[in-house]
Design an enzyme around this catalytic site. Structure first.
Site, mmCIF file in Angstrom:
data_model
loop_
_atom_site.group_PDB
_atom_site.id
_atom_site.type_symbol
_atom_site.label_atom_id
_atom_site.label_comp_id
_atom_site.label_asym_id
_atom_site.label_seq_id
_atom_site.Cartn_x
_atom_site.Cartn_y
_atom_site.Cartn_z
ATOM 1 N N THR A 1 -8.175 3.010 7.903
ATOM 2 C CA THR A 1 -7.725 1.653 8.206
ATOM 3 C C THR A 1 -6.206 1.580 8.318
ATOM 4 O O THR A 1 -5.634 0.483 8.279
ATOM 5 C CB THR A 1 -8.217 0.662 7.135
ATOM 6 O OG1 THR A 1 -7.879 1.162 5.836
ATOM 7 C CG2 THR A 1 -9.711 0.466 7.234
ATOM 8 N N ALA A 2 -5.556 2.733 8.456
ATOM 9 C CA ALA A 2 -4.102 2.769 8.623
ATOM 10 C C ALA A 2 -3.778 3.137 10.071
ATOM 11 O O ALA A 2 -4.287 2.515 11.004
ATOM 12 C CB ALA A 2 -3.490 3.743 7.616
ATOM 13 N N ASP B 1 -3.353 10.092 5.503
ATOM 14 C CA ASP B 1 -3.499 10.910 6.704
ATOM 15 C C ASP B 1 -2.402 11.951 6.835
ATOM 16 O O ASP B 1 -1.339 11.855 6.232
ATOM 17 C CB ASP B 1 -3.498 10.010 7.959
ATOM 18 C CG ASP B 1 -2.351 9.010 7.969
ATOM 19 O OD1 ASP B 1 -1.247 9.350 7.512
ATOM 20 O OD2 ASP B 1 -2.564 7.869 8.430
ATOM 21 N N ASP C 1 0.815 -1.207 0.000
ATOM 22 C CA ASP C 1 0.000 0.000 0.000
ATOM 23 C C ASP C 1 0.851 1.261 0.000
ATOM 24 O O ASP C 1 0.478 2.284 -0.597
ATOM 25 C CB ASP C 1 -0.932 0.000 1.216
ATOM 26 C CG ASP C 1 -2.117 -0.950 1.044
ATOM 27 O OD1 ASP C 1 -2.303 -1.469 -0.074
ATOM 28 O OD2 ASP C 1 -2.846 -1.163 2.025
ATOM 29 N N ALA D 1 -4.784 5.531 11.896
ATOM 30 C CA ALA D 1 -5.969 5.921 12.665
ATOM 31 C C ALA D 1 -6.644 4.718 13.308
ATOM 32 O O ALA D 1 -7.159 4.797 14.426
ATOM 33 C CB ALA D 1 -6.965 6.655 11.753
ATOM 34 N N LEU D 2 -6.647 3.583 12.615
ATOM 35 C CA LEU D 2 -7.271 2.378 13.160
ATOM 36 C C LEU D 2 -6.510 1.875 14.380
ATOM 37 O O LEU D 2 -7.111 1.466 15.378
ATOM 38 C CB LEU D 2 -7.331 1.292 12.080
ATOM 39 C CG LEU D 2 -7.992 -0.023 12.483
ATOM 40 C CD1 LEU D 2 -9.468 0.187 12.778
ATOM 41 C CD2 LEU D 2 -7.807 -1.067 11.385
ATOM 42 N N ARG E 1 -4.185 17.734 24.669
ATOM 43 C CA ARG E 1 -2.878 17.334 25.159
ATOM 44 C C ARG E 1 -2.760 15.831 24.946
ATOM 45 O O ARG E 1 -3.535 15.042 25.508
ATOM 46 C CB ARG E 1 -2.700 17.693 26.638
ATOM 47 C CG ARG E 1 -2.503 19.181 26.879
ATOM 48 C CD ARG E 1 -2.211 19.486 28.338
ATOM 49 N NE ARG E 1 -1.032 18.764 28.842
ATOM 50 C CZ ARG E 1 0.221 19.143 28.624
ATOM 51 N NH1 ARG E 1 0.485 20.217 27.892
ATOM 52 N NH2 ARG E 1 1.230 18.450 29.119
ATOM 53 N N ALA F 1 -3.118 8.721 22.197
ATOM 54 C CA ALA F 1 -2.831 8.671 23.638
ATOM 55 C C ALA F 1 -3.120 10.013 24.322
ATOM 56 O O ALA F 1 -2.223 10.632 24.897
ATOM 57 C CB ALA F 1 -1.367 8.263 23.866
#
Length: 319
Positions: A202-203, A162, A81, A205-206, A189, A226
């Site tokens: 699906t990269a 992204d 990809d 971000a997943l 923060r 986080a």
């Protein structure tokens, strides 16, 4: 979406640069093209040809990407990809459709299997591929001039997956002010923020617990990485929308676009993200099933009796 019906006349073949072992799969692609469309013009991208070395089968001319973008009407990309991302972004302004061939594990976008090349590629070459347009993001970093009077662009890139704002080597959270269409949304923060298209959902971000967005959706998702506050959750925004992120406190903060373009950020920088005017057109096999890809990549549970069988109440598009 209806299948395309015209055969292609000039096919450009791309591989992952500086990769060993390209000769065999590239030769197989050239042979398949020659058998399917013997009169078609075939070109190898220059770096791909150099990495592949001596090839068997029909000869192919070589040209760099900028030249191929002017004349090719189909791009065949061999790799994962990441390779497809890099090629597709550059070809999008020229409206050249892209088909991805994966050598190893099934990709989310490179959905042809090199082991089944003779069965999967010919129908696409003959114009029977299923087109799917994917949206992209234009990303720029604005920084105040030395006199503090004007904002100037210091970085610009396009992202198909992204734009990721993340802390660098410094082990501290970054503080970001987030605006949507000029409206203040929140101060975050966190270790970073991912702004992803449906393709990019699906990269990275997943893996940061963002939602999966179907590629036909028009929207983007903001996914905190986080976050300090557990109430900071991913949010899906409509299309088109402009997201502006101001770096408040972020020594060592970096911006990545598709993990392929990178720049360092300073406190006070504003990252402006909005829809690109260009779309990437992917070509899939006629029997392409997005949910089948999700099941296999994400190891979703499946009832073998139902796999490959349509809902009897929903007419098949391929019937």
């Amino acid at each position: 979406m209806p299948a395309m019906k015209a055969a292609f006349s000039h096919i450009a073949v791309f591989g992952r640069p500086n990769t060993e072992g390209l000769a065999a799969p590239v030769s197989a692609i050239l042979q398949t093209i020659a058998k399917t469309l013997p009169k078609a013009r075939v070109s190898l991208e220059t770096q791909t040809a150099r990495a592949a070395g001596t090839l068997s089968g029909p000869p192919a001319e070589t040209a760099d990407l900028s030249a191929l973008a002017q004349t090719a009407d189909l791009a065949v990309v061999l790799g994962g990809d990441g390779t497809l991302l890099g090629v597709a972004r550059q070809l999008a302004p020229f409206k050249i459709p892209v088909v991805g061939i994966n050598q190893g594990r099934l990709g989310f976008m490179t959905d042809l299997d090199i082991a089944q090349l003779d069965q999967q590629l010919p129908p696409i070459l003959q114009g029977h591929g299923v087109p799917e347009d994917r949206s992209m993001l234009d990303v720029s970093v604005m920084r105040k001039s030395e006199d503090g009077q004007n904002w100037q662009p210091v970085f610009q890139a396009t992202a198909l997956n992204d734009a990721v704002i993340s802390r660098g080597a410094v082990s501290r959270m970054v503080e970001l002010d987030v605006f949507v269409d000029g409206h203040y949304m929140q101060t975050l923060r966190a270790d970073g923020l991912i702004v992803a298209t449906p393709t990019g959902s699906t990269a990275y971000a997943l893996s940061a617990f963002g939602s999966v967005l179907h590629p036909r959706l028009q929207g983007i998702t903001l996914v905190p990485v986080a976050p300090q506050a557990l109430s900071s959750r991913p949010i899906v925004l409509p299309w088109p929308v402009q997201v502006t992120v101001m770096v408040n406190d972020g020594a060592g903060t970096e911006l990545h676009c598709d993990m392929q373009a990178l720049t360092s950020l300073r406190d006070g920088d504003r990252i402006v993200i909005h829809p690109s005017a260009h779309l990437v057109r992917l070509l899939h096999p006629k029997d392409y099933d997005y949910f089948s890809t999700l099941r296999r990549k994400l190891h979703w549970s499946a009832n073998p009796v139902l796999v490959g069988r349509p809902d009897p109440l929903f007419p098949s598009e391929n019937a």
